[in-house]
Design an enzyme around this catalytic site. Structure first.
Site, PDB file in Angstrom:
ATOM      1  N   ASN A 165     104.699 -24.501 -44.396  1.00 25.20           N
ATOM      2  CA  ASN A 165     104.864 -25.329 -42.990  1.00 25.20           C
ATOM      3  C   ASN A 165     103.740 -25.276 -42.323  1.00 25.20           C
ATOM      4  O   ASN A 165     102.398 -25.724 -42.174  1.00 25.20           O
ATOM      5  CB  ASN A 165     105.819 -24.568 -41.930  1.00 25.20           C
ATOM      6  N   HIS A 202     112.561 -23.140 -37.926  1.00 21.92           N
ATOM      7  CA  HIS A 202     113.872 -22.708 -38.311  1.00 21.92           C
ATOM      8  C   HIS A 202     115.378 -23.619 -39.827  1.00 21.92           C
ATOM      9  O   HIS A 202     114.990 -25.000 -38.567  1.00 21.92           O
ATOM     10  CB  HIS A 202     115.422 -22.072 -37.236  1.00 21.92           C
ATOM     11  N   GLU A 248     113.252 -15.154 -25.444  1.00 15.39           N
ATOM     12  CA  GLU A 248     113.033 -13.511 -25.522  1.00 15.39           C
ATOM     13  C   GLU A 248     114.510 -13.359 -26.419  1.00 15.39           C
ATOM     14  O   GLU A 248     114.684 -11.842 -27.023  1.00 15.39           O
ATOM     15  CB  GLU A 248     113.414 -12.379 -24.249  1.00 15.39           C
TER      16      GLU A 248
HETATM   17  C1  GRF Z   1     111.236 -21.474 -45.116  1.00 19.22           C
HETATM   18  O1  GRF Z   1     111.646 -22.615 -45.751  1.00 19.22           O
HETATM   19  C2  GRF Z   1     110.852 -21.868 -42.658  1.00 19.22           C
HETATM   20  O2  GRF Z   1     111.456 -22.647 -42.442  1.00 19.22           O
HETATM   21  C3  GRF Z   1     111.379 -20.456 -42.713  1.00 19.22           C
HETATM   22  O3  GRF Z   1     110.724 -19.605 -44.080  1.00 19.22           O
HETATM   23  C4  GRF Z   1     110.948 -19.779 -44.911  1.00 19.22           C
HETATM   24  C5  GRF Z   1     109.463 -20.877 -45.536  1.00 19.22           C
HETATM   25  O4  GRF Z   1     108.627 -20.822 -45.218  1.00 19.22           O
HETATM   26  N1  GRF Z   1     111.552 -19.775 -41.677  1.00 19.22           N
HETATM   27  P1  GRF Z   1     107.198 -21.197 -45.549  1.00 19.22           P
HETATM   28  O5  GRF Z   1     106.481 -21.664 -46.726  1.00 19.22           O
HETATM   29  O6  GRF Z   1     106.011 -19.746 -46.088  1.00 19.22           O
HETATM   30  O7  GRF Z   1     106.459 -22.110 -44.747  1.00 19.22           O
END
Ligand code: GRF
Length: 196
Positions: free
Chosen positions: A14, A109, A147
């Site tokens: 991401n 998420h 929060e």
């Molecule tokens: C992804 O599916 C994200 O939605 C979740 O962790 C996973 C790994 O994300 N929170 P990344 O490859 O480290 O961005």
């Protein structure tokens, strides 16, 4: 130009989508720092390849949660980050930390909130629960962090079909490719434009 601080714990795909979209102009912004709570997270390597200051801040290296969180805040302040993005960040942050961003902190998420979210729903566990429930549609959500746990105002969502021979791994990959890596940059650009 929006200055973005990104919090990671793992692979950083991401984070990569944010970096790429800043570099191709789809996001009017720049990633000014990356902070991981786990040493060796490949996302740190992704940052370094793009000459972005990358830091490891581990909770166990600090006497208290507040000193751990202050270390992160100091890095963000040093780089004048005005938006915090939690991108695969696997540590719960205190209400005080969240409040210090005055609402300018967002999270990605890997489900359609309010389904399959809250305590215990992270990473592959989300997709295991989706498959166990037998739902036919899942997806991803970008939301402001408040929060609570995965409870802040929703910014964007994108649906992804669950295929009958999906495993948690194949489903996670498709949710990332078809949803996360698209809506996270879109949400950031909306913030940079002042749309939200
Ligand atoms: C992804 O599916 C994200 O939605 C979740 O962790 C996973 C790994 O994300 N929170 P990344 O490859 O480290 O961005």
């Amino acid at each position: 130009m929006l200055k973005i601080g990104v919090l990671i714990s793992g692979g950083g795909t991401n984070l990569q989508s944010i970096i790429d979209n800043c570099e191709n102009g789809k996001i009017n912004g720049e990633v000014v720092c990356v902070v991981s709570n786990r040493s060796g997270a490949y996302g740190l390597e992704r940052a370094r390849k793009h000459n972005i200051p990358a830091y490891t801040v581990r909770k166990k290296d600090f006497e208290s949660v507040s000193s751990f969180e202050n270390a992160i805040l100091e890095i963000f302040e040093k780089h004048n980050a005005s938006l915090a993005v939690m991108a695969g960040f696997m540590t719960v942050l205190s209400p005080g930390f969240i409040r210090s961003f005055n609402g300018r902190i967002i999270n990605i998420h890997p489900s359609l909130i309010p389904s399959f979210c809250g305590m215990g729903y992270y990473g592959l566990k989300v997709h295991e629960a989706v498959l166990n429930a037998g739902v036919k549609i899942t997806g991803a959500t970008v939301h402001f962090v408040d929060e609570g746990c995965d409870t802040g105002p929703i910014i964007l969502q994108k649906a992804v079909e669950v295929l009958k021979n999906d495993t948690p791994e194949t489903l996670q990959q498709r949710v990332m490719e078809e949803a996360e890596w698209l809506i996270l940059p879109q949400a950031i650009q909306m913030i940079s434009e002042g749309v939200i």
